[in-house]
Design an enzyme around this catalytic site. Structure first.
Site, PDB file in Angstrom:
ATOM      1  CG  ASN A  13      -6.560  -0.640   1.775  1.00 32.56           C
ATOM      2  OD1 ASN A  13      -5.910  -0.249   0.804  1.00 32.56           O
ATOM      3  ND2 ASN A  13      -5.996  -1.117   2.873  1.00 32.56           N
ATOM      4  CB  CYS A  32      -0.932  -0.002   1.199  1.00 35.63           C
ATOM      5  SG  CYS A  32      -1.949  -1.470   1.310  1.00 35.63           S
ATOM      6  CG  HIS A  42      -2.996   3.499   2.495  1.00 37.89           C
ATOM      7  ND1 HIS A  42      -3.595   3.146   1.307  1.00 37.89           N
ATOM      8  CD2 HIS A  42      -2.971   2.383   3.266  1.00 37.89           C
ATOM      9  CE1 HIS A  42      -3.919   1.865   1.356  1.00 37.89           C
ATOM     10  NE2 HIS A  42      -3.554   1.382   2.532  1.00 37.89           N
TER      11      HIS A  42
HETATM   12  O1  UT7 Z   1      -3.351  -1.233   3.878  1.00 38.05           O
HETATM   13  C1  UT7 Z   1      -3.149  -1.853   5.109  1.00 38.05           C
HETATM   14  C2  UT7 Z   1      -4.237  -2.849   5.334  1.00 38.05           C
HETATM   15  N1  UT7 Z   1      -4.693  -3.116   6.642  1.00 38.05           N
HETATM   16  C3  UT7 Z   1      -5.271  -2.257   7.488  1.00 38.05           C
HETATM   17  O2  UT7 Z   1      -5.346  -1.081   7.322  1.00 38.05           O
HETATM   18  C4  UT7 Z   1      -5.907  -2.881   8.688  1.00 38.05           C
HETATM   19  C5  UT7 Z   1      -5.784  -2.099   9.948  1.00 38.05           C
HETATM   20  N2  UT7 Z   1      -6.717  -2.634  10.958  1.00 38.05           N
HETATM   21  C6  UT7 Z   1      -8.025  -2.332  10.917  1.00 38.05           C
HETATM   22  O3  UT7 Z   1      -8.464  -1.561  10.104  1.00 38.05           O
HETATM   23  C7  UT7 Z   1      -8.913  -2.955  11.967  1.00 38.05           C
HETATM   24  O4  UT7 Z   1      -8.123  -3.708  12.888  1.00 38.05           O
HETATM   25  C8  UT7 Z   1     -10.004  -3.874  11.355  1.00 38.05           C
HETATM   26  C9  UT7 Z   1     -11.039  -3.020  10.621  1.00 38.05           C
HETATM   27  C10 UT7 Z   1      -9.390  -4.874  10.400  1.00 38.05           C
HETATM   28  C11 UT7 Z   1     -10.744  -4.646  12.455  1.00 38.05           C
HETATM   29  O5  UT7 Z   1     -11.289  -3.752  13.400  1.00 38.05           O
HETATM   30  P1  UT7 Z   1     -11.062  -4.018  14.943  1.00 38.05           P
HETATM   31  O6  UT7 Z   1     -11.766  -2.944  15.663  1.00 38.05           O
HETATM   32  O7  UT7 Z   1      -9.588  -4.142  15.178  1.00 38.05           O
HETATM   33  O8  UT7 Z   1     -11.841  -5.367  15.172  1.00 38.05           O
HETATM   34  P2  UT7 Z   1     -11.304  -6.768  15.755  1.00 38.05           P
HETATM   35  O9  UT7 Z   1     -10.359  -7.401  14.782  1.00 38.05           O
HETATM   36  O10 UT7 Z   1     -10.833  -6.553  17.156  1.00 38.05           O
HETATM   37  O11 UT7 Z   1     -12.619  -7.621  15.783  1.00 38.05           O
HETATM   38  C12 UT7 Z   1     -13.690  -7.311  16.702  1.00 38.05           C
HETATM   39  C13 UT7 Z   1     -14.789  -8.333  16.511  1.00 38.05           C
HETATM   40  C14 UT7 Z   1     -14.301  -9.768  16.515  1.00 38.05           C
HETATM   41  O12 UT7 Z   1     -15.274 -10.553  17.155  1.00 38.05           O
HETATM   42  P3  UT7 Z   1     -15.110 -10.982  18.704  1.00 38.05           P
HETATM   43  O13 UT7 Z   1     -13.838 -11.777  18.757  1.00 38.05           O
HETATM   44  O14 UT7 Z   1     -15.044  -9.704  19.474  1.00 38.05           O
HETATM   45  O15 UT7 Z   1     -16.344 -11.789  18.956  1.00 38.05           O
HETATM   46  C15 UT7 Z   1     -14.254 -10.172  15.078  1.00 38.05           C
HETATM   47  O16 UT7 Z   1     -14.423 -11.537  14.860  1.00 38.05           O
HETATM   48  O17 UT7 Z   1     -15.413  -8.143  15.218  1.00 38.05           O
HETATM   49  C16 UT7 Z   1     -15.428  -9.401  14.525  1.00 38.05           C
HETATM   50  N3  UT7 Z   1     -15.346  -9.108  13.099  1.00 38.05           N
HETATM   51  C17 UT7 Z   1     -16.419  -8.824  12.343  1.00 38.05           C
HETATM   52  N4  UT7 Z   1     -17.726  -8.722  12.643  1.00 38.05           N
HETATM   53  C18 UT7 Z   1     -18.566  -8.391  11.638  1.00 38.05           C
HETATM   54  C19 UT7 Z   1     -14.227  -9.071  12.323  1.00 38.05           C
HETATM   55  N5  UT7 Z   1     -14.564  -8.750  11.068  1.00 38.05           N
HETATM   56  C20 UT7 Z   1     -15.905  -8.597  11.048  1.00 38.05           C
HETATM   57  C21 UT7 Z   1     -16.842  -8.252  10.052  1.00 38.05           C
HETATM   58  N6  UT7 Z   1     -18.137  -8.154  10.395  1.00 38.05           N
HETATM   59  N7  UT7 Z   1     -16.465  -7.995   8.785  1.00 38.05           N
END
Ligand code: UT7
Length: 319
Positions: free
Chosen positions: A276, A115, A246
């Site tokens: 993204n 990215c 980005h």
């Molecule tokens: O270009 C570089 C690319 N990468 C990035 O920029 C990623 C950077 N990170 C992020 O943007 C965030 O970490 C995410 C958007 C990927 C995730 O957000 P988060 O607030 O860190 O969520 P999390 O991973 O802590 O997940 C929270 C909950 C989990 O469930 P439990 O364990 O709390 O029951 C996940 O399983 O949300 C769940 N979850 C979803 N729920 C509904 C994960 N993805 C989804 C989804 N829909 N798509």
């Protein structure tokens, strides 16, 4: 030494198929509320039958028109991508051929810096361009090829697209300031496997990441890169009209704004529509900002990105 760069034109290409959060909720266990509140993304475009070179070519044609030049005036083509059509030839070579360039000086190649790729490509162009020469710098991706559409933790984040810019080395332009850096990704927080020697099952890989680790890295990386280019240019944030980050996650951009005490309005944000798009995200945002008459008039802008590597960087330009 700082390179004097002038931007001559911008272009973009969106993939053909819009996919909304509601569409995704029919494919995996997710919903619009989760995706929008966690990322700021509402929709993204995904390719149907266009590969990375097709999107890059369309964006390039628009940038060439916008710059009011002939493709044969180009000296260098650089494509930043992590989703090329083929291992070889490069996407840049394919675009050169489709543009029908027969200029005796032309050379074309790809770089992969995930990215952050567009910023790295721009820096390479700045170093290679001789006075008066012109480069076509493109960020183009078809990430949908390497997304696991059953994995809700990644498939909701990404989109396909391309952005392109024509840039020239011009003694009368202002100097550009760059900062690039990669740090060791010991924990493999962000990767997509290529061809593995180990087993047939692992031959090709989808994007995998530890989201929260990337999130924390991104905030520190973007803040540091912004400070570094301001220091190199010896100016302050007050001199900057627009920051083009980005477009990964609205919460990351908001956290950088808060950490650095920058008004959120100073950040250009279009991730709601595109998701993204990796190396395409910054040039797509530039093209949109240009369409909205937000560039030009000798404004100073900062482009800043982060990605797998872990890589990050920024470019400060007067445009
Ligand atoms: O270009 C570089 C690319 N990468 C990035 O920029 C990623 C950077 N990170 C992020 O943007 C965030 O970490 C995410 C958007 C990927 C995730 O957000 P988060 O607030 O860190 O969520 P999390 O991973 O802590 O997940 C929270 C909950 C989990 O469930 P439990 O364990 O709390 O029951 C996940 O399983 O949300 C769940 N979850 C979803 N729920 C509904 C994960 N993805 C989804 C989804 N829909 N798509």
């Amino acid at each position: 030494m700082m390179t004097k760069l002038r931007i001559l034109g911008y272009g973009k290409a969106l993939a053909q198929k819009p996919i909304t959060n509601d569409d995704l909720s029919k494919m995996v266990d997710t919903n619009d509320e989760w995706i929008y509140s966690r990322t700021g993304i509402k929709s993204r475009y995904v390719t149907i039958d266009e590969n990375t070179s097709d999107l890059g070519y369309r964006a390039s044609c628009m940038a060439i028109d916008d710059a009011q030049i002939n493709a044969n005036e180009l000296d260098i083509i650089i494509v930043a991508t992590m989703t090329p059509d083929k291992f070889t030839p490069s996407v840049a070579s394919m675009i050169q051929a489709r543009l029908g360039i027969e200029n005796a000086n032309i050379y074309a190649f790809d770089i992969n810096c995930a990215c952050s790729g567009f910023i790295f490509a721009l820096k390479i162009a700045a170093k290679l361009l001789e006075p008066g020469q012109k480069a076509l710098v493109i960020g183009a991706e078809t990430l949908s090829k390497i997304i696991n559409w059953q994995d809700r933790t990644t498939c909701v984040l990404f989109g396909d697209g391309a952005g392109a810019m024509i840039v020239s080395a011009d003694e009368n332009a202002q100097s550009a300031a760059f900062y690039l850096h990669t740090i060791n990704d010991d924990q493999q927080v962000l990767f997509a496997n290529g061809i593995s020697l180990d087993s047939a099952e692992q031959r090709y890989g989808n994007i995998q990441m530890k989201g929260q680790e990337v999130f924390k890295f991104a905030i520190n990386a973007m803040s540091e890169a912004i400070i570094k280019v301001l220091e190199e240019a010896d100016i302050t944030l007050d001199d900057i009209s627009l920051i083009i980050p980005h477009q990964a996650n609205l919460r990351i951009i908001k956290a950088v704004a808060k950490k650095m005490n920058i008004d959120l309005d100073k950040f250009y944000i279009n991730l709601e529509k595109y998701g993204n798009t990796s190396a395409a995200s910054i040039p797509l945002a530039l093209a949109d900002a240009n369409d909205q008459q937000m560039l030009g008039n000798n404004k100073k802008i900062i482009m800043v990105g982060f990605g797998a590597g872990l890589s990050y960087g920024a470019c400060l330009l007067q445009i």
